[in-house]
Design an enzyme around this catalytic site. Structure first.
Site, PDB file in Angstrom:
ATOM      1  CG  HIS A 129      97.846  66.242  -1.577  1.00 26.80           C
ATOM      2  ND1 HIS A 129      98.799  67.237  -1.718  1.00 26.80           N
ATOM      3  CD2 HIS A 129      96.763  66.832  -1.032  1.00 26.80           C
ATOM      4  CE1 HIS A 129      98.302  68.388  -1.276  1.00 26.80           C
ATOM      5  NE2 HIS A 129      97.062  68.169  -0.864  1.00 26.80           N
TER       6      HIS A 129
ATOM      7  CG  HIS B  32      92.089  66.446  -1.245  1.00 24.90           C
ATOM      8  ND1 HIS B  32      92.300  66.663   0.091  1.00 24.90           N
ATOM      9  CD2 HIS B  32      92.875  67.337  -1.904  1.00 24.90           C
ATOM     10  CE1 HIS B  32      93.164  67.650   0.240  1.00 24.90           C
ATOM     11  NE2 HIS B  32      93.534  68.082  -0.952  1.00 24.90           N
TER      12      HIS B  32
END
Ligand SMILES: [Zn+2]
Length: 134
Positions: A102, A104
């Site tokens: 992921h 951010h």
């Protein structure tokens, strides 16, 4: 590696768990972090399970980077933060907590912020604000 059991992001991608959607296409989801370090903190993930940058195919990395740029633009428009960090951690020692890749995208105003626990109403409103600005 289409889906990994007990991976929270795989459950989100498969529709098993709800999330605060900012953007979605066939490969990528952008959503709010439910424990944001600042208002509007978003995550961009691949729908398929890859643990880290070493596993992630180049074409998906490129898609995620482009979506992260668009999320940052939406944050800029909706929230006017003085700064925005786009960061990505690989491995527990680097601060990775969920072992599904992921990126951010975090609105910033100089100081470090503690993670907070916004209400579902606050998260719903923030997700709507970012979708409108996307
Ligand atoms: Zn996963």
């Amino acid at each position: 590696v289409a889906e990994k059991p007990d991976c929270i992001f795989c459950k989100i991608a498969s529709g098993e768990l709800p999330y605060y959607k900012v953007y979605e296409d066939q490969d990528v989801i952008a959503m709010l972090d439910i424990r944001p370090v600042n208002r509007g903190h978003a995550l961009v993930i691949p729908k398929r399970h890859f643990e880290n940058v070493h596993d992630l195919p180049d074409n998906l990395l490129a898609k995620i980077a482009i979506v992260a740029k668009r999320v940052a633009a939406a944050q800029k428009k909706a929230l006017q933060p003085p700064g925005i960090s786009v960061v990505q951690n690989n491995g527990a020692a680097a601060g990775q907590v969920i072992f599904h890749y992921h990126m951010h995208v975090i609105p910033k105003d100089h100081d470090l912020h503690q993670r907070s626990d916004p209400t579902s109403e606050e998260l719903t409103a923030m997700a709507e604000a970012l979708r409108r600005s996307f």
